[in-house]
Design a protein around this motif. Structure first.
Motif, PDB file in Angstrom:
ATOM      1  N   ILE A  49       0.853  -1.179   0.000  1.00 27.93           N
ATOM      2  CA  ILE A  49       0.000   0.000   0.000  1.00 27.93           C
ATOM      3  C   ILE A  49       0.890   1.230   0.000  1.00 27.93           C
ATOM      4  O   ILE A  49       1.792   1.351   0.838  1.00 27.93           O
ATOM      5  N   VAL A  50       0.648   2.132  -0.925  1.00 27.73           N
ATOM      6  CA  VAL A  50       1.442   3.346  -1.052  1.00 27.73           C
ATOM      7  C   VAL A  50       0.706   4.497  -0.378  1.00 27.73           C
ATOM      8  O   VAL A  50      -0.459   4.767  -0.683  1.00 27.73           O
ATOM      9  N   THR A  51       1.383   5.175   0.571  1.00 22.98           N
ATOM     10  CA  THR A  51       0.834   6.376   1.197  1.00 22.98           C
ATOM     11  C   THR A  51       1.761   7.551   0.892  1.00 22.98           C
ATOM     12  O   THR A  51       2.861   7.370   0.359  1.00 22.98           O
ATOM     13  N   GLU A  52       1.339   8.743   1.272  1.00 27.87           N
ATOM     14  CA  GLU A  52       2.161   9.929   1.039  1.00 27.87           C
ATOM     15  C   GLU A  52       3.477   9.847   1.813  1.00 27.87           C
ATOM     16  O   GLU A  52       4.486  10.420   1.401  1.00 27.87           O
ATOM     17  N   ALA A  53       3.475   9.111   2.940  1.00 28.26           N
ATOM     18  CA  ALA A  53       4.670   9.050   3.788  1.00 28.26           C
ATOM     19  C   ALA A  53       5.535   7.820   3.528  1.00 28.26           C
ATOM     20  O   ALA A  53       6.626   7.708   4.085  1.00 28.26           O
ATOM     21  N   GLY A  54       5.057   6.899   2.714  1.00 36.18           N
ATOM     22  CA  GLY A  54       5.833   5.698   2.450  1.00 36.18           C
ATOM     23  C   GLY A  54       4.949   4.501   2.171  1.00 36.18           C
ATOM     24  O   GLY A  54       3.731   4.622   2.004  1.00 36.18           O
ATOM     25  N   VAL A  55       5.578   3.332   2.137  1.00 39.46           N
ATOM     26  CA  VAL A  55       4.925   2.103   1.683  1.00 39.46           C
ATOM     27  C   VAL A  55       4.816   1.103   2.834  1.00 39.46           C
ATOM     28  O   VAL A  55       5.759   0.933   3.614  1.00 39.46           O
ATOM     29  N   VAL A  56       3.662   0.446   2.919  1.00 39.17           N
ATOM     30  CA  VAL A  56       3.452  -0.677   3.835  1.00 39.17           C
ATOM     31  C   VAL A  56       3.350  -1.944   2.995  1.00 39.17           C
ATOM     32  O   VAL A  56       2.532  -2.017   2.070  1.00 39.17           O
TER      33      VAL A  56
END
Length: 374
Positions: free
Chosen positions: A112-119
């Motif tokens: 999952i890609v977020t504005e702060a990084g990837v999980v």
């Protein structure tokens, strides 16, 4: 004339319609209704994938499964990936046993890609596949990988974690049962087998060492938040392995259930606790009533009503009943395991490989239950 019975029926229908519309409104206000519309599941086209693959174009509610032969020594090449919805990606593994053709990619993973990084959720079955998973992520985003969540200790989900350990700034989250697994003969045999079959792929392998171990009570959770996206990581006990996790993407309404249920294949019960499988499924259905997508550890993702849950439950329940009856009737293990057949499952993938192993495991569980009553 409208009689009393008709009035009661109209009232019942009105209540049902009102409840349904209220539910839709709730889902919309919570954002989940919009997510349901935005579900995708399509293959992300990439010219960098090094192999010629026979794979489905869709990874949600599909009957088609991936078929491929992976190249050795292709660590820097991305793997095929599907977009489940915006910023949520899924790697759809082969449905077969480990072999030189799939090179250990016989389980699913995602990120999952977020504005702060990837999980990242699970790491695939070898350090080489872990590196290819990282290459896949780099095809999508240059944001840093912040978390790797390992749902359980089985090799097809966890052995790629060694590659992520080489990155700076990544926190690895796993169930505390991984510590016990690392010291087990099961782990020793598994590592030796993979190193023999896929020696180059296992180069650099080290047993999983997590930064954060989930130690909460069963069904307790840990929350991580990244750029406003919440991930609830639940301890679901030892239903399938030495310790299992379920991951809920709260805002997106997506639940990564790992091997709690199997899609498009026969389940595997060589570890864990078959009774716990049923308990966790009950908890799952009661807890996550608003989920719009479930992602299993094997097979395609599914939308409601999530038939893979009921199919897995049916298989486990029947196996427990058959082996309980055998124990109670004094049938020895050899005969009980040899003779148990589920005709309606025989065409399921991995039935021949798993049926006897599952029967053997559950027979021993039923023996413990039976003699524990005396």
């Amino acid at each position: 004339m409208i009689n009393r019975a008709m009035k009661i029926e109209f009232k019942r229908l009105f209540k049902a319609i009102f409840k349904y519309l209220s539910r839709l409104l709730f889902l919309y206000l919570a954002g989940v209704g919009q997510i349901a519309v935005a579900l995708d599941g399509s293959l992300v086209e990439s010219r960098s994938v090094s192999e010629s693959l026979d794979i489905p174009q869709q990874a949600i509610d599909t009957n088609k499964i991936p078929s491929f032969t992976l190249n050795a020594n292709a660590d820097d090449k991305p793997l095929p990936v599907y977009r489940l919805k915006e910023n949520v990606y899924f790697l759809f593994g082969n449905i077969t046993t480990l072999n030189e053709q799939n090179r250990g990619w016989n389980g699913n993973a995602g990120f999952i890609v977020t504005e702060a990084g990837v999980v990242v959720i699970d790491s695939l079955g070898s350090p080489a596949l872990g590196r290819r998973l990282m290459a896949t992520i780099r095809e999508i985003t240059d944001k840093p990988i912040k978390y790797l969540i390992i749902t359980h200790n089985h090799p097809d989900h966890a052995y790629g974690a060694s590659a992520f350990r080489e990155l700076d700034g990544v926190k690895i989250i796993a169930h505390q049962g991984n510590i016990e697994y690392n010291n087990s003969t099961t782990a020793q045999r598994s590592i030796e087998y993979r190193k023999k079959l896929l020696s180059s792929d296992m180069h650099g392998f080290k047993p999983l060492q997590a930064d954060i171990y989930i130690k909460s009570e069963p069904f307790g959770k840990k929350e991580i938040t990244l750029a406003g996206a919440r991930f609830h990581i639940y301890n679901t006990g030892k239903h399938h392995s030495y310790g299992d996790l379920v991951v809920h993407q709260v805002e997106q309404g997506i639940l990564w259930i790992s091997d709690l249920a199997f899609n498009q294949r026969t389940t595997y019960m060589g570890d864990g606790d078959s009774a716990q499988i049923l308990k966790v499924q009950d908890w799952l259905r009661q807890t996550f009533t608003d989920v719009v997508l479930m992602v299993p550890g094997h097979g395609s993702a599914q939308t409601p009503p999530f038939p893979m849950l009921e199919k897995t439950r049916d298989y486990v329940t029947r196996m427990r009943a058959a082996m309980r009856q055998a124990v109670e009737n004094g049938v020895d293990m050899y005969d009980a395991v040899k003779n148990v057949e589920f005709e309606d499952w025989k065409d399921s993938r991995l039935y021949e490989e798993n049926q006897r192993a599952n029967a053997n495991f559950v027979y021993q569980e039923m023996e413990k239950e039976f003699f524990g009553n005396f």
